[in-house]
Write an enzyme that holds these catalytic residues in place. Structure first.
Site, PDB file in Angstrom:
ATOM      1  N   HIS A  50       0.842  -1.193   0.000  1.00  0.00           N
ATOM      2  CA  HIS A  50       0.000   0.000   0.000  1.00  0.00           C
ATOM      3  C   HIS A  50       0.883   1.251   0.000  1.00  0.00           C
ATOM      4  O   HIS A  50       2.100   1.178   0.146  1.00  0.00           O
ATOM      5  CB  HIS A  50      -0.918  -0.004   1.212  1.00  0.00           C
ATOM      6  CG  HIS A  50      -1.949  -1.080   1.183  1.00  0.00           C
ATOM      7  ND1 HIS A  50      -2.872  -1.239   2.176  1.00  0.00           N
ATOM      8  CD2 HIS A  50      -2.209  -2.068   0.278  1.00  0.00           C
ATOM      9  CE1 HIS A  50      -3.665  -2.270   1.898  1.00  0.00           C
ATOM     10  NE2 HIS A  50      -3.265  -2.792   0.748  1.00  0.00           N
ATOM     11  N   GLU A  52       1.430   3.713   2.110  1.00  0.00           N
ATOM     12  CA  GLU A  52       2.248   4.015   3.284  1.00  0.00           C
ATOM     13  C   GLU A  52       3.509   3.159   3.312  1.00  0.00           C
ATOM     14  O   GLU A  52       4.599   3.647   3.626  1.00  0.00           O
ATOM     15  CB  GLU A  52       1.437   3.805   4.567  1.00  0.00           C
ATOM     16  CG  GLU A  52       0.211   4.675   4.669  1.00  0.00           C
ATOM     17  CD  GLU A  52      -1.049   4.042   4.082  1.00  0.00           C
ATOM     18  OE1 GLU A  52      -2.141   4.426   4.508  1.00  0.00           O
ATOM     19  OE2 GLU A  52      -0.942   3.145   3.219  1.00  0.00           O
ATOM     20  N   CYS A  75      -4.670   1.319   6.764  1.00  0.00           N
ATOM     21  CA  CYS A  75      -5.425   0.102   7.063  1.00  0.00           C
ATOM     22  C   CYS A  75      -4.927  -0.536   8.354  1.00  0.00           C
ATOM     23  O   CYS A  75      -3.797  -0.334   8.777  1.00  0.00           O
ATOM     24  CB  CYS A  75      -5.374  -0.883   5.893  1.00  0.00           C
ATOM     25  SG  CYS A  75      -3.765  -1.640   5.627  1.00  0.00           S
ATOM     26  N   CYS A  84      -1.041  -1.312   7.491  1.00  0.00           N
ATOM     27  CA  CYS A  84      -0.187  -0.135   7.301  1.00  0.00           C
ATOM     28  C   CYS A  84       0.029   0.615   8.612  1.00  0.00           C
ATOM     29  O   CYS A  84       1.104   1.166   8.843  1.00  0.00           O
ATOM     30  CB  CYS A  84      -0.779   0.796   6.254  1.00  0.00           C
ATOM     31  SG  CYS A  84      -0.742   0.089   4.600  1.00  0.00           S
TER      32      CYS A  84
END
Length: 149
Positions: A50, A52, A75, A84
């Protein structure tokens, strides 16, 4: 640069992922230390890291004590990748600006709570919310319809 300008950089980073993330939202993140962007990332292909995590990987050790600007709440659950929010706390970031809360039931405030529980200052909203909602429209519509996996 100001907080608003850094968040705009995160918005632009997320736009690089438009149409390339499958059902994942096209999120953008930037990491700032001492007024300088030290990491950038956007959501990878479905199943990949993701935004991040990509930004953390880009920043390396400079993420410790840094400020993160991300367009969507990090998340907090395991799916194809790890949470994350846990990656951010493990990296030692100090502050996170979140563009909008994630309405997905498996996240929905839990990412922010994890960050706060681990001593990270969190600021939610107030910058480019309309633009972010438009950029994440397909994801937000699927969540609202109950069809997001």
């Amino acid at each position: 640069m100001t907080d608003k300008e850094f968040m705009w950089e995160a918005v632009l980073e997320g736009r690089k992922a438009q149409g390339k993330t499958g059902t994942n939202p096209p999120v953008g993140a930037v990491i700032v230390k001492d007024g300088v962007i030290v990491g950038r990332g956007h959501t990878s292909y479905l199943g990949g890291p993701h935004a991040e995590v990509n930004a953390l990987n880009n920043a390396g050790d400079q993420a410790k004590g840094a400020t993160v600007y991300c367009t969507l709440e990090p998340c907090s659950h395991w799916g194809r990748t790890g949470p994350c929010c846990e990656a951010l706390t493990a990296a030692g970031v100090a502050k996170v600006f979140v563009g909008i809360l994630d309405p997905y039931p498996k996240v929905s405030g839990r990412g922010i709570q994890h960050l706060r529980d681990h001593g990270v200052e969190v600021v939610v909203g107030g910058m480019y919310e309309e633009e972010i909602r438009q950029d994440l429209k397909d994801f937000l519509d699927r969540v609202a319809a109950g069809t997001q996996d």
